[in-house]
Design a protein around this motif. Structure first.
Motif, PDB file in Angstrom:
ATOM      1  N   PHE A 145       0.831  -1.200   0.000  1.00  0.00           N
ATOM      2  CA  PHE A 145       0.000   0.000   0.000  1.00  0.00           C
ATOM      3  C   PHE A 145       0.872   1.259   0.000  1.00  0.00           C
ATOM      4  N   LEU A 146       1.882   1.277   0.861  1.00  0.00           N
ATOM      5  CA  LEU A 146       2.764   2.458   0.941  1.00  0.00           C
ATOM      6  C   LEU A 146       3.503   2.685  -0.373  1.00  0.00           C
ATOM      7  N   GLY A 147       4.010   1.597  -0.958  1.00  0.00           N
ATOM      8  CA  GLY A 147       4.720   1.721  -2.228  1.00  0.00           C
ATOM      9  C   GLY A 147       3.822   2.294  -3.304  1.00  0.00           C
ATOM     10  N   ALA A 148       2.613   1.745  -3.394  1.00  0.00           N
ATOM     11  CA  ALA A 148       1.675   2.199  -4.419  1.00  0.00           C
ATOM     12  C   ALA A 148       1.286   3.662  -4.188  1.00  0.00           C
ATOM     13  N   MET A 149       1.058   4.010  -2.935  1.00  0.00           N
ATOM     14  CA  MET A 149       0.666   5.387  -2.626  1.00  0.00           C
ATOM     15  C   MET A 149       1.790   6.347  -2.999  1.00  0.00           C
ATOM     16  N   GLN A 150       3.012   5.955  -2.660  1.00  0.00           N
ATOM     17  CA  GLN A 150       4.154   6.794  -2.994  1.00  0.00           C
ATOM     18  C   GLN A 150       4.260   6.968  -4.506  1.00  0.00           C
ATOM     19  N   LEU A 186       6.062   0.129  -7.422  1.00  0.00           N
ATOM     20  CA  LEU A 186       5.370  -1.102  -7.019  1.00  0.00           C
ATOM     21  C   LEU A 186       6.316  -2.294  -6.940  1.00  0.00           C
ATOM     22  N   LEU A 187       7.213  -2.424  -7.935  1.00  0.00           N
ATOM     23  CA  LEU A 187       8.036  -3.629  -7.987  1.00  0.00           C
ATOM     24  C   LEU A 187       8.879  -3.851  -6.733  1.00  0.00           C
ATOM     25  N   PRO A 188       9.578  -2.818  -6.227  1.00  0.00           N
ATOM     26  CA  PRO A 188      10.338  -3.050  -4.990  1.00  0.00           C
ATOM     27  C   PRO A 188       9.429  -3.454  -3.837  1.00  0.00           C
ATOM     28  N   ALA A 189       8.257  -2.849  -3.772  1.00  0.00           N
ATOM     29  CA  ALA A 189       7.326  -3.198  -2.703  1.00  0.00           C
ATOM     30  C   ALA A 189       6.860  -4.647  -2.861  1.00  0.00           C
ATOM     31  N   TRP A 190       6.580  -5.042  -4.089  1.00  0.00           N
ATOM     32  CA  TRP A 190       6.166  -6.424  -4.333  1.00  0.00           C
ATOM     33  C   TRP A 190       7.266  -7.393  -3.941  1.00  0.00           C
ATOM     34  N   THR A 191       8.516  -7.051  -4.253  1.00  0.00           N
ATOM     35  CA  THR A 191       9.631  -7.930  -3.924  1.00  0.00           C
ATOM     36  C   THR A 191       9.782  -8.069  -2.416  1.00  0.00           C
ATOM     37  N   ALA A 192       9.704  -6.948  -1.718  1.00  0.00           N
ATOM     38  CA  ALA A 192       9.835  -6.987  -0.267  1.00  0.00           C
ATOM     39  C   ALA A 192       8.699  -7.816   0.335  1.00  0.00           C
ATOM     40  N   ALA A 193       7.500  -7.634  -0.205  1.00  0.00           N
ATOM     41  CA  ALA A 193       6.348  -8.356   0.330  1.00  0.00           C
ATOM     42  C   ALA A 193       6.471  -9.853   0.090  1.00  0.00           C
ATOM     43  N   ALA A 235      15.110 -25.292   2.230  1.00  0.00           N
ATOM     44  CA  ALA A 235      14.115 -25.544   1.185  1.00  0.00           C
ATOM     45  C   ALA A 235      13.267 -24.303   0.926  1.00  0.00           C
ATOM     46  N   VAL A 236      12.817 -23.660   2.013  1.00  0.00           N
ATOM     47  CA  VAL A 236      11.973 -22.474   1.857  1.00  0.00           C
ATOM     48  C   VAL A 236      12.750 -21.348   1.174  1.00  0.00           C
ATOM     49  N   MET A 237      13.998 -21.172   1.604  1.00  0.00           N
ATOM     50  CA  MET A 237      14.832 -20.117   1.011  1.00  0.00           C
ATOM     51  C   MET A 237      15.027 -20.353  -0.485  1.00  0.00           C
ATOM     52  N   THR A 238      15.252 -21.620  -0.830  1.00  0.00           N
ATOM     53  CA  THR A 238      15.464 -21.942  -2.247  1.00  0.00           C
ATOM     54  C   THR A 238      14.220 -21.584  -3.066  1.00  0.00           C
ATOM     55  N   LEU A 239      13.060 -21.925  -2.518  1.00  0.00           N
ATOM     56  CA  LEU A 239      11.816 -21.595  -3.221  1.00  0.00           C
ATOM     57  C   LEU A 239      11.677 -20.082  -3.389  1.00  0.00           C
ATOM     58  N   LEU A 240      11.939 -19.364  -2.308  1.00  0.00           N
ATOM     59  CA  LEU A 240      11.815 -17.903  -2.343  1.00  0.00           C
ATOM     60  C   LEU A 240      12.748 -17.308  -3.396  1.00  0.00           C
ATOM     61  N   LEU A 241      13.996 -17.781  -3.373  1.00  0.00           N
ATOM     62  CA  LEU A 241      14.970 -17.271  -4.354  1.00  0.00           C
ATOM     63  C   LEU A 241      14.518 -17.606  -5.769  1.00  0.00           C
ATOM     64  N   GLY A 242      13.971 -18.814  -5.911  1.00  0.00           N
ATOM     65  CA  GLY A 242      13.495 -19.224  -7.229  1.00  0.00           C
ATOM     66  C   GLY A 242      12.427 -18.275  -7.747  1.00  0.00           C
ATOM     67  N   VAL A 243      11.431 -18.006  -6.913  1.00  0.00           N
ATOM     68  CA  VAL A 243      10.344 -17.117  -7.349  1.00  0.00           C
ATOM     69  C   VAL A 243      10.891 -15.733  -7.661  1.00  0.00           C
ATOM     70  N   GLU A 244      11.780 -15.248  -6.792  1.00  0.00           N
ATOM     71  CA  GLU A 244      12.275 -13.889  -7.001  1.00  0.00           C
ATOM     72  C   GLU A 244      13.128 -13.775  -8.260  1.00  0.00           C
ATOM     73  N   TYR A 245      14.059 -14.714  -8.433  1.00  0.00           N
ATOM     74  CA  TYR A 245      14.987 -14.545  -9.554  1.00  0.00           C
ATOM     75  C   TYR A 245      14.441 -15.043 -10.884  1.00  0.00           C
TER      76      TYR A 245
END
Ligand SMILES: Nc1ncnc2c1ncn2[C@@H]1O[C@H](COP(=O)(O)OP(=O)(O)OP(=O)(O)O)[C@@H](O)[C@H]1O
Ligand SMILES: [Mg+2]
Lengths: 264, 260
Positions: A145-150, A186-193, A235-245
């Protein structure tokens, strides 16, 4: 043809930046290895140990259902939060009054510890999918929300005036003038989220569900099985990295091509 | 009847009055230059004419069908290539992609931009290239009224001369009306049939204090004529006063000027 060439030329650069990420990850693993040697395998098992446990979990078929459950909850809450956060944030950003009134509310939401939301969610929804999904949603929402508002607040009036003079129609105004600007907020906010959503999902599962990585972590804790704990975390970290990269990073590269070339 | 008509317009930003009692007409095919010291309200007047700002009092009527602007800053979309920036107005008009790219490329080349600059993004272009792209963007939509705010100020003298010629050719063949703000008196003498002098002494609201007309066709305005008339303009008491220049001993305004 030109696009194809640009893409081909871009590949080495992307891989190269991948090496950078790889190197920093390996550094983290090295630190982990060092930690396990200093504190002993019971406190912190060696990476090899964790990976072996993980391989066993995967081979036995035990890993997939848990990972799938966590991924389902994290991504459902995440998707809901980026949709609601982006839309409401943009609307709030377009009106001075709305952004003034929503600001303190968002600050309160941001400041509320996720564990408090989890307790509330447990009371409201009980055990089951709704609790982790809601907790993920409510934790990620203010961020987006903050990212989008900004993004909406910093829209350039001069460019809008220019577009008005050239008779740019409404739809094109959105796609050619407003969105490209807003996306870069939006993109940085989406990544952080996204990172947040996995953390919160695992935490919520630990207390509220009988399946998922969080629940598996609870079990390994009660068995004092630190190798399994690290295996699940890996395992969780690998999944997260996979989605992000594989998903967010290429998307970011594509939509910020015009900006990227400043840095390189 | 295509004509831009500004009737006794007064403009205020909050409590400060920026323009007072501005009257001004630009007819089809006519070229008018607006000169005056910095901060006297020229850009504000142009914004009013573009319809971006409603006048505080007074009325503005434009009978022109298509107005295009070149703003004081290039105002290019940073996420679009130079070519797509030029084609923006055409896209807004619904011109098919292939046609607008062709048209934009042709215009850009005539403005002295190289073909491979057209794929670059604005931040990769020099200031002069950016202002030429802004100019090409305005030309591209074939406007019948062009509002130009110091469009040539970032260009070297060679390019300036080239683009002056381009503007003249463009405006005379299509009978495009031009209202142009400039700080360059020589440019005003070369490119306009009428020069309006604005002034805002000591933070008073800006007004049009004086004007002069030139009947000579653009084709016959050679350098000697332009130098001579610019010098005459610089010797005029009203001009010197508006720009806070020290008065000259014996102003010789000759018979050329019809002061309003
Ligand atoms: N949006 C605004 N809000 C408040 N004041 C403004 C605004 N825009 C312009 N002004 C004021 O109006 C006056 C005229 O500004 P304007 O930009 O029209 O001057 P200008 O003649 O174009 O100057 P320059 O030749 O330097 O471009 C200035 O005093 C400026 O401070
Ligand atoms: Mg100005």
């Amino acid at each position: 043809m030109k696009l194809l060439r640009a893409w081909l030329v871009g590949i080495p650069a992307y891989l190269w930046s991948g090496w950078g990420a790889m190197a920093s990850l390996l550094m983290l693993v090295a630190l982990w290895e060092w930690g396990s040697q200093v504190f002993g395998a019971l406190v912190l098992p060696a990476p090899v140990e964790a990976l072996r446990t993980l391989a066993e979990l995967i081979a036995s078929g035990a890993a997939w259902p848990e990972l799938a459950a966590t991924a389902r909850r994290a991504l459902t809450g995440y998707a809901a939060s980026i949709i609601a956060g982006s839309v409401l944030g943009l609307i709030a950003g377009l009106s001075v009054t709305a952004s003034m009134t929503s600001r303190p509310i968002v600050t309160v939401l941001m400041g509320t510890p996720p564990i408090a939301w989890l307790v509330l969610a447990l009371l409201w929804f009980g055990a089951g999918d709704a609790t982790p999904v809601f907790t993920v949603f409510i934790a990620c929402f203010p961020l987006v929300f903050l990212g989008a508002m900004q993004g909406a607040r910093t829209l350039d009036n001069q460019l809008r005036d220019m577009a008005v003079v050239f008779g740019v129609p409404r739809r094109m105004m959105l796609t050619d003038v407003y969105l490209p600007h807003v996306i870069s907020y939006l993109l940085p906010a989406w990544t952080a989220a996204l990172g947040m959503s996995w953390k919160i999902a695992v935490m919520a599962e630990l207390l509220s569900t009988s399946d998922g990585v969080g629940a598996a972590l609870a079990v390994s804790r009660s068995h004092l099985d630190s190798a399994a704990t690290m295996a699940w975390i890996t395992a969780v970290m690998t999944l997260l990295l996979g989605v992000e990269y594989l998903l967010l990073e290429p998307l970011k590269r594509e939509v910020e091509r015009w900006r990227d070339q400043v840095a390189t | 009847m295509s004509m831009l008509e500004v009737r006794t317009v007064t403009q205020r930003y909050g409590v400060s009055e920026v323009l007072r009692d501005i009257d001004l007409q630009v007819r089809a095919g006519e070229s008018v230059a607006l000169v005056g010291p910095s901060g006297c309200g020229k850009t504000t007047l142009l914004n009013l004419c573009a319809g971006l700002l409603p006048p505080t009092t007074g009325g503005i009527n434009s009978g022109f069908e298509r107005t295009a602007c070149v703003f004081q800053q290039p105002r290019l979309l940073p996420w679009k290539s130079a070519l797509d920036n030029i084609a923006l107005g055409l896209k807004a008009l619904g011109t098919p992609a292939g046609e607008r790219a062709r048209h934009a490329r042709e215009l850009a080349l005539r403005m002295g931009l190289a073909g491979d600059d057209l794929d670059k993004y604005p931040h990769q272009l020099s200031g002069g290239m950016q202002s030429r792209i802004a100019l090409a963007r305005a030309f591209a939509v074939a406007p019948d009224l062009l509002l130009l705010d110091e469009p040539f100020s970032a260009l070297d003298i060679g390019l300036k001369a080239e683009l002056h010629a381009l503007l003249l050719e463009y405006a005379t063949t299509r009978r495009t009306a031009v209202l142009m703000v400039t700080h360059d008196l020589m440019e005003a003498v070369r490119l306009s049939q009428r020069i309006l002098l604005m002034s805002a002494p000591e933070h008073a609201p800006g007004r049009i204090v004086w004007q002069v007309e030139f009947d000579r066709p653009f084709a016959r305005r050679d350098d000697a004529w332009v130098y001579h008339n610019t010098a005459q303009l610089l010797a005029t008491a009203q001009v010197r006063h508006a720009f806070s220049l020290a008065p000259v001993a014996s102003p010789d305004t000759g018979g050329l000027y019809r002061a309003a």
